[in-house]
Design a protein around this motif. Structure first.
Motif, PDB file in Angstrom:
ATOM      1  N   PHE A   1       2.462  -1.940  -6.201  1.00 15.12           N
ATOM      2  CA  PHE A   1       1.913  -0.955  -5.275  1.00 15.12           C
ATOM      3  C   PHE A   1       0.432  -0.732  -5.502  1.00 15.12           C
ATOM      4  N   GLU A   2      -0.303  -0.731  -4.414  1.00 10.94           N
ATOM      5  CA  GLU A   2      -1.707  -0.325  -4.424  1.00 10.94           C
ATOM      6  C   GLU A   2      -1.703   1.135  -3.979  1.00 10.94           C
ATOM      7  N   VAL A   3      -1.911   2.054  -4.926  1.00  6.86           N
ATOM      8  CA  VAL A   3      -1.797   3.484  -4.642  1.00  6.86           C
ATOM      9  C   VAL A   3      -3.174   4.067  -4.327  1.00  6.86           C
ATOM     10  N   GLU A   4      -3.238   4.758  -3.199  1.00  3.91           N
ATOM     11  CA  GLU A   4      -4.431   5.516  -2.840  1.00  3.91           C
ATOM     12  C   GLU A   4      -4.047   6.990  -2.869  1.00  3.91           C
ATOM     13  N   ILE A   5      -4.831   7.792  -3.556  1.00  2.00           N
ATOM     14  CA  ILE A   5      -4.607   9.233  -3.641  1.00  2.00           C
ATOM     15  C   ILE A   5      -5.561   9.909  -2.661  1.00  2.00           C
ATOM     16  N   VAL A   6      -5.011  10.720  -1.761  1.00  3.76           N
ATOM     17  CA  VAL A   6      -5.833  11.427  -0.780  1.00  3.76           C
ATOM     18  C   VAL A   6      -5.607  12.925  -0.949  1.00  3.76           C
ATOM     19  N   HIS A   7      -6.622  13.620  -1.410  1.00  6.87           N
ATOM     20  CA  HIS A   7      -6.590  15.080  -1.555  1.00  6.87           C
ATOM     21  C   HIS A   7      -7.092  15.641  -0.229  1.00  6.87           C
ATOM     22  N   LEU A   8      -6.175  16.152   0.585  1.00 10.85           N
ATOM     23  CA  LEU A   8      -6.531  16.611   1.927  1.00 10.85           C
ATOM     24  C   LEU A   8      -7.423  17.846   1.920  1.00 10.85           C
ATOM     25  N   GLY A   9      -7.434  18.594   0.829  1.00 14.10           N
ATOM     26  CA  GLY A   9      -8.351  19.722   0.718  1.00 14.10           C
ATOM     27  C   GLY A   9      -9.791  19.258   0.569  1.00 14.10           C
ATOM     28  N   GLN A  10      -9.974  18.097  -0.042  1.00 14.15           N
ATOM     29  CA  GLN A  10     -11.307  17.537  -0.239  1.00 14.15           C
ATOM     30  C   GLN A  10     -11.670  16.529   0.847  1.00 14.15           C
TER      31      GLN A  10
ATOM     32  N   PHE B   1       4.252  10.661   0.145  1.00 16.62           N
ATOM     33  CA  PHE B   1       3.810   9.269   0.119  1.00 16.62           C
ATOM     34  C   PHE B   1       4.007   8.682   1.503  1.00 16.62           C
ATOM     35  N   VAL B   2       3.171   7.742   1.871  1.00 14.42           N
ATOM     36  CA  VAL B   2       3.429   6.883   3.019  1.00 14.42           C
ATOM     37  C   VAL B   2       3.403   5.465   2.465  1.00 14.42           C
ATOM     38  N   ILE B   3       4.555   4.798   2.555  1.00  9.50           N
ATOM     39  CA  ILE B   3       4.706   3.431   2.042  1.00  9.50           C
ATOM     40  C   ILE B   3       5.220   2.568   3.173  1.00  9.50           C
TER      41      ILE B   3
ATOM     42  N   LYS C   1       0.838  -1.195   0.000  1.00 13.53           N
ATOM     43  CA  LYS C   1       0.000   0.000   0.000  1.00 13.53           C
ATOM     44  C   LYS C   1       0.876   1.248   0.000  1.00 13.53           C
ATOM     45  N   ALA C   2       0.552   2.164  -0.884  1.00 13.12           N
ATOM     46  CA  ALA C   2       1.230   3.459  -0.973  1.00 13.12           C
ATOM     47  C   ALA C   2       0.148   4.531  -0.966  1.00 13.12           C
TER      48      ALA C   2
END
Length: 78
Positions: free
Chosen positions: A31-40, A59-61, A4-5
């Motif tokens: 890698f299983e990438v999750e995108i996190v938009h902290l503004g949203q 990134f946090v991996i 997980k990334a």
């Protein structure tokens, strides 16, 4: 088995560029990438901080934060 990334960003130009250059470049078989938009998704700020994120984009991996350039401090997103 993929790792997980999580890619945290705030939508700024530096963050969007990092997403396009780095997050999209990771091998999906590794890698299983999750995108996190902290503004949203401001509810995930505490999660990012707990993972060691001090600024975005990052990134946090495997529990290890990796900061890319400097777009914004996590404190500025609160």
């Amino acid at each position: 088995m993929s790792t997980k990334a999580t890619f945290y960003h705030a939508g700024c130009g530096v963050c969007v560029d990092a997403e396009q250059q780095f997050a999209a470049s990771l091998d999906p078989s590794k890698f299983e990438v999750e995108i996190v938009h902290l503004g949203q998704a401001p509810s995930r700020l505490a999660e990012a901080e707990a993972a060691g994120v001090k600024s975005v984009p990052a990134f946090v991996i495997d529990g290890q934060p990796y900061h890319i350039n400097f777009g914004a401090s996590v404190d500025d997103l609160k």
